[in-house]
Design a protein around this motif. Structure first.
Motif, mmCIF file in Angstrom:
data_model
loop_
_atom_site.group_PDB
_atom_site.id
_atom_site.type_symbol
_atom_site.label_atom_id
_atom_site.label_comp_id
_atom_site.label_asym_id
_atom_site.label_seq_id
_atom_site.Cartn_x
_atom_site.Cartn_y
_atom_site.Cartn_z
ATOM 1 N N ALA A 331 29.653 44.291 36.203
ATOM 2 C CA ALA A 331 29.772 42.691 37.922
ATOM 3 C C ALA A 331 28.715 43.408 38.248
ATOM 4 O O ALA A 331 28.994 43.826 39.664
ATOM 5 N N GLY A 333 27.523 40.445 39.979
ATOM 6 C CA GLY A 333 27.914 39.555 41.265
ATOM 7 C C GLY A 333 26.595 38.594 41.837
ATOM 8 O O GLY A 333 25.437 39.277 41.398
ATOM 9 N N CYS A 394 37.443 37.483 42.621
ATOM 10 C CA CYS A 394 35.877 37.687 43.160
ATOM 11 C C CYS A 394 35.196 38.284 43.875
ATOM 12 O O CYS A 394 33.864 38.758 43.384
ATOM 13 N N ALA A 397 34.575 40.813 41.009
ATOM 14 C CA ALA A 397 33.244 40.624 40.264
ATOM 15 C C ALA A 397 31.859 40.327 41.570
ATOM 16 O O ALA A 397 31.087 39.820 40.741
ATOM 17 N N ASP A 399 31.714 38.496 43.683
ATOM 18 C CA ASP A 399 31.587 37.730 44.260
ATOM 19 C C ASP A 399 31.546 36.270 45.017
ATOM 20 O O ASP A 399 31.792 35.383 45.410
#
Length: 429
Positions: A331, A333, A394, A397, A399
């Motif tokens: 991840a 990100g 999120c 991840a 993000d």
């Protein structure tokens, strides 16, 4: 705002942005540098060197403060952070991963200070980002070697102190080596602190400051974080015969702090009182995983609202420091420390009413993107769900930039030309 006025989403958002802007203004070199200058040199040359995101604006402020002093020298700043100067050369380079200009700039600084005498004065202008912007690899290493180590340190969750311990022992300029090259000239460093604890040896990896860390400590840090090194870097760290200058070895140097995270927090506290908020400064050097810090701060905010402890609302919890985000290959990100902190805070609060927050990097860059930070409101999670976002997914991840971008709550300032690290403010009504 009077104490008895109800806090709304609009007033809280405006207050949070005012608090963040106050922190940035308190660290503006154009406002604070002149009062920290040494006496003007009576004889000899005055050489200016420096590195960091504020280096160019610090150089311009010095030129304005000393219009009658013959100044010469070079500073290195991040791309997009240059400002016009008249006498001091400005080189732009890459941050957070160094590039060829980072090496060129560092070598130029070393050239500037060589061959000086006891009557000469060197003014070193240091601020956050100097570690990457001044990248002169030690003998036997290449810029690619340093870039690879830098990326590994950024990804493994190492603290800024740990990162700089390694960097100093791979460099020809860090860890006091710039000051050693300038001897016997007097060296006065003017610095803006972006590090927890304001340790002069950590700001920009301390090019003008004696270094207490060792090759052995750098090796231990690399082992603890499981960083794979190239054969050249491993060979460099395996030696102990080219140590950095140690405490007591640079008597010709002086260090002056012109702006710090705590100074910014004090300014924010004063602004909070004007806004009708009781401020509580929790510290200027908070560290740890960003999302976990969000959980801790959520607990404190809930206590303020439910019990009036550790202070009664309306209040604002203020803090500074530098959290970390441990990335993973699965991840990679796209998000920085501050937005990750806010996402963790939002999840922990789960829509609790009467609590708003902001977190941002005072240099205007949270992580790798041109985003300073974001705002969190009681309805952040609801608005995210309406946009088809799962907050926990999120966060997993990495993000957080995408999350707050989708709900329209990113803070974008552009280069602020200063850097006193991350600032967090949580309003509790």
């Amino acid at each position: 705002m009077p104490q008895d006025t109800p806090w709304t989403d609009t007033t809280a958002r405006a207050a949070l942005r005012a608090l963040f802007d106050t922190a940035v203004a308190a660290a503006d070199p154009r406002a604070v540098l002149a009062r920290h200058l040494p006496p003007k040199p009576a004889s000899g040359r005055c050489i200016v060197v420096g590195g960091g995101k504020s280096a160019a604006v610090m150089a311009a402020a010095l030129e304005d403060a000393w219009p009658d002093v013959p100044l010469e020298g070079t500073v290195v700043t991040r791309y997009g952070h240059a400002v016009p100067t008249r006498r001091i050369e400005v080189i732009e380079a890459s941050h957070p991963v160094p590039d060829a200009n980072s090496e060129r700039g560092a070598r130029r600084l070393l050239e500037r200070v060589r061959g000086l005498g006891v009557d000469d004065l060197v003014i070193a202008l240091m601020s956050g980002g100097a570690s990457a912007l001044l990248a002169a690899p030690a003998a036997g290493l290449t810029l690619a070697d340093k870039q690879a180590v830098n990326r590994a340190l950024l990804a493994c969750g190492a603290t800024i102190s740990e990162m700089n311990t390694v960097r100093k022992h791979l460099s020809a300029i860090k860890g006091g080596r710039l000051a050693a090259a300038a001897a016997p000239a007097r060296v006065v460093t003017l610095a803006i602190s972006d590090v927890p604890g304001d340790d002069p040896g950590v700001i920009g990896s301390g090019p003008t400051v004696p270094d207490a860390t060792t090759f052995a400590e750098a090796r231990a840090l690399v082992a603890r974080h499981g960083i794979t090194l190239s054969p050249q870097v491993a060979a460099r760290l395996a030696r102990d015969d080219d140590e950095t200058p140690k405490p007591g070895s640079l008597p010709h140097t002086e260090f002056r702090m012109i702006a710090t995270p705590m100074m910014a927090l004090y300014a924010m506290a004063a602004k909070a009182r004007e806004l009708g908020l009781a401020p509580l400064i929790l510290g200027d050097a908070l560290e740890g995983e960003a999302s976990q810090m969000g959980i801790v701060m959520a607990g404190i905010a809930r206590s303020v609202r439910a019990h009036g402890h550790p202070l009664r609302p309306p209040a604002v919890l203020l803090s500074g420091g530098e959290t970390t985000v441990t990335m993973s290959a699965a991840a990679p990100g796209k998000g920085g420390r501050n937005t990750t902190f806010l996402l963790g805070l939002a999840i922990a609060l789960d829509g609790a009413p009467g609590i708003w927050a902001t977190a941002g990097d005072t240099d205007g860059i949270d992580g790798m993107d041109e985003i300073a930070g974001a705002l969190m409101t009681p309805d952040t999670l609801r608005r995210a769900r309406e946009n088809g976002l799962d907050a926990r997914a999120c966060l997993a991840a990495h993000d957080s930039h995408g999350f707050f971008g989708a709900v329209g709550d990113l803070i974008v300032t552009g280069p602020t030309l200063t850097n006193v690290n991350d600032i967090r403010a949580i309003i509790v009504s």
